[in-house]
Write a protein that holds these residues in place. Structure first.
Motif, PDB file in Angstrom:
ATOM      1  N   UNK A 306     -69.474 -25.878 -52.627  1.00  0.00           N
ATOM      2  CA  UNK A 306     -68.251 -26.224 -53.366  1.00  0.00           C
ATOM      3  C   UNK A 306     -68.582 -26.666 -54.787  1.00  0.00           C
ATOM      4  N   UNK A 307     -69.671 -27.414 -54.943  1.00  0.00           N
ATOM      5  CA  UNK A 307     -70.057 -27.870 -56.278  1.00  0.00           C
ATOM      6  C   UNK A 307     -70.479 -26.695 -57.160  1.00  0.00           C
ATOM      7  N   UNK A 308     -71.253 -25.778 -56.588  1.00  0.00           N
ATOM      8  CA  UNK A 308     -71.645 -24.596 -57.357  1.00  0.00           C
ATOM      9  C   UNK A 308     -70.425 -23.800 -57.785  1.00  0.00           C
ATOM     10  N   UNK A 309     -69.476 -23.630 -56.873  1.00  0.00           N
ATOM     11  CA  UNK A 309     -68.297 -22.830 -57.192  1.00  0.00           C
ATOM     12  C   UNK A 309     -67.399 -23.506 -58.221  1.00  0.00           C
ATOM     13  N   UNK A 310     -67.581 -24.794 -58.433  1.00  0.00           N
ATOM     14  CA  UNK A 310     -66.780 -25.505 -59.437  1.00  0.00           C
ATOM     15  C   UNK A 310     -67.271 -25.240 -60.859  1.00  0.00           C
ATOM     16  N   UNK A 311     -68.433 -24.608 -61.021  1.00  0.00           N
ATOM     17  CA  UNK A 311     -68.986 -24.344 -62.360  1.00  0.00           C
ATOM     18  C   UNK A 311     -68.348 -23.061 -62.908  1.00  0.00           C
ATOM     19  N   UNK A 312     -67.142 -23.195 -63.422  1.00  0.00           N
ATOM     20  CA  UNK A 312     -66.368 -22.021 -63.813  1.00  0.00           C
ATOM     21  C   UNK A 312     -66.981 -21.277 -64.985  1.00  0.00           C
ATOM     22  N   UNK A 313     -67.521 -22.000 -65.957  1.00  0.00           N
ATOM     23  CA  UNK A 313     -68.100 -21.327 -67.119  1.00  0.00           C
ATOM     24  C   UNK A 313     -69.346 -20.538 -66.720  1.00  0.00           C
ATOM     25  N   UNK A 314     -70.167 -21.097 -65.849  1.00  0.00           N
ATOM     26  CA  UNK A 314     -71.363 -20.385 -65.410  1.00  0.00           C
ATOM     27  C   UNK A 314     -70.993 -19.165 -64.563  1.00  0.00           C
ATOM     28  N   UNK A 315     -69.998 -19.319 -63.700  1.00  0.00           N
ATOM     29  CA  UNK A 315     -69.553 -18.168 -62.909  1.00  0.00           C
ATOM     30  C   UNK A 315     -69.012 -17.065 -63.824  1.00  0.00           C
ATOM     31  N   UNK A 316     -68.260 -17.444 -64.838  1.00  0.00           N
ATOM     32  CA  UNK A 316     -67.727 -16.451 -65.772  1.00  0.00           C
ATOM     33  C   UNK A 316     -68.846 -15.787 -66.567  1.00  0.00           C
TER      34      UNK A 316
END
Length: 468
Positions: A306-316
């Motif tokens: 869940x914490x990893x998925x919260x990193x929206x800029x990195x995912x983008x």
């Protein structure tokens, strides 16, 4: 699409416009110079159906391109195309025809169901703390002033993490050999490289080493089932896998399925993680957006999904990297049922390329497509974007089964590196093609120094080869 007399009156796809090229090489040199942009240029010039000559088995291939071609591949590919006809060498190399990449129909669906749960995000979650510990220890072995080979280091980290996820243990070997084996394997099956390459001493030794490791770790899993001492993993799933009639998977099939995480990551890891790290280090404006997320999420000792998925800029950033530097550039297929598309008639045996990434570079879907812009992947734009125009992991029933775990592993590796170190990338990215397009394998980044935010602990006993 129709198979009526109207379709019979259409011209054959073998009469579609032909992209001019050189004798013997066709368009190979043009593709080598621009492996990402060449396909959309031909689509804009020739339309949705054209022919291209390449020094790959079959010589001249028919190409179907554009959003509608991608949709056809995704929605009807299982009926229209044959993997066995496309990759005739695969069964001999694998030692079995029971593999979801070379089967179709109900058998393919059954075999994919045997392994897909093992590549889910839920399956990944229990292994994230062990991966985080391993990656921290590895990158803590770097030193200020060091110049490191980006492909070597990201491949090692990627393969170690996928091995922890799949088997509960890191790779335990030099990733370069596994990466070379995965590249040769892909080239022989898909790119008409000679079969003799599979018998090269180094390739054969690596294959034997990989198979022996899989057999041993499957045995260890049987002796120590998941429970208090360890979380369940992909190899536990293989141990319980069955054929369509309910009988256990044959031992060779278990080994071949066990190869999949290592071959897939061997081909992808040093390319995609390498590309993502470069885009962030090379672009201060992107680093400024992802760094606060990294420091927030990776400051603790046990990262969560869940914490990893919260990193929206990195995912983008990962999504935009895969848009502009895709791995799944074009898919090969062979027609097994006649159909009509783009004003042409296709017959059994026609060999096709579908450049599913061509739509990544069309301005009607991605304005100013050569500009790197992570804001393309905010929620609002994702909702407005048509289906089948962004295809980073393939399409349809043969899309990459590991897509759900690849993003979190990439985020963990890239994030941990940037949590610990300030880096520079004193080069302009160069692209080569071996079996797939990717970064020039001798690119080197420089470690400027340890970041003050890092809470890395000394691990002087960790055995790690430093680049010089």
């Amino acid at each position: 699409m129709t198979t009526s007399t109207t379709a019979a009156a259409l011209p054959r796809a073998t009469e579609a416009p032909h992209v001019p090229g050189l004798p013997g090489l066709g368009s190979a040199l043009q593709l080598l110079r621009d492996p990402y942009g060449w396909w959309p240029k031909q689509y804009r010039r020739h339309g949705s159906v054209f022919r291209v000559t390449l020094p790959i088995e079959g010589g001249t291939w028919i190409t179907i391109a554009g959003r509608e071609a991608n949709e056809l591949m995704a929605r009807q590919g299982q009926r229209l195309f044959s993997q066995k006809m496309t990759y005739p060498k695969a069964e001999k190399i694998l030692g079995t025809d029971l593999h979801p990449s070379i089967t179709e129909g109900e058998l393919q669906r059954h075999l994919r169901r045997q392994i897909a749960p093992g590549f889910s995000r839920q399956a990944l979650a229990p292994h994230l703390p062990a991966m985080q510990t391993w990656v921290r220890r590895y990158v803590d072995g770097w030193r200020a002033g060091q110049r490191f080979n980006v492909t070597d280091e990201t491949s090692q980290l990627g393969l170690d993490c996928i091995s922890i996820f799949a088997t509960g243990q890191p790779l335990g070997a030099d990733a370069a050999a596994f990466r070379n084996y995965a590249t040769v394997f892909t080239g022989v099956i898909a790119m008409s490289w000679p079969m003799a390459l599979m018998s090269w001493p180094s390739v054969r030794r690596t294959r034997e080493q990989l198979d022996a490791m899989i057999v041993e770790r499957l045995r260890q899993h049987q002796e120590l089932p998941p429970g208090v001492e360890r979380a369940p993993d992909y190899f536990d799933l293989l141990s319980k896998g069955t054929l369509s009639d309910g009988s256990p998977l044959p031992e060779r099939v278990k080994v071949v399925f066990g190869q999949m995480p290592f071959k897939n990551m061997g081909v992808y890891a040093g390319r995609v993680i390498n590309h993502v790290l470069y885009q962030i280090v090379h672009r201060p404006e992107v680093l400024a957006r992802v760094q606060p997320e990294i420091d927030r999420v990776l400051a603790g000792d046990e990262v969560t999904l869940e914490a990893l998925e919260s990193m929206r800029a990195l995912r983008a950033t990962i999504s935009e990297t895969l848009r502009i530097l895709p791995i799944a550039v074009a898919l090969q297929r062979t027609v097994c049922e006649p159909f009509e598309f783009g004003g042409y008639r296709f017959e059994v045996g026609d060999r096709l390329f579908t450049p599913i990434s061509a739509t990544h570079f069309l301005p009607e879907y991605f304005p100013d497509p050569m500009r790197f812009d992570i804001d393309r992947f905010d929620a609002a734009q994702d909702e407005r974007r048509p289906s089948y125009v962004y295809n980073p992991f393939g399409l349809g029933h043969h899309g990459c089964v590991a897509r759900s775990v690849f993003e979190p592993i990439t985020m963990l590796i890239v994030g941990t590196i940037l949590r610990h170190w300030t880096l520079t990338a004193p080069y302009q990215l160069r692209t080569i093609i071996d079996a797939l397009p990717g970064p020039w394998p001798l690119h080197r980044m420089r470690v400027v120094g340890r970041r003050s935010a890092s809470r890395a602990q000394s691990t002087s006993s960790f055995d790690h080869r430093h680049a010089s």
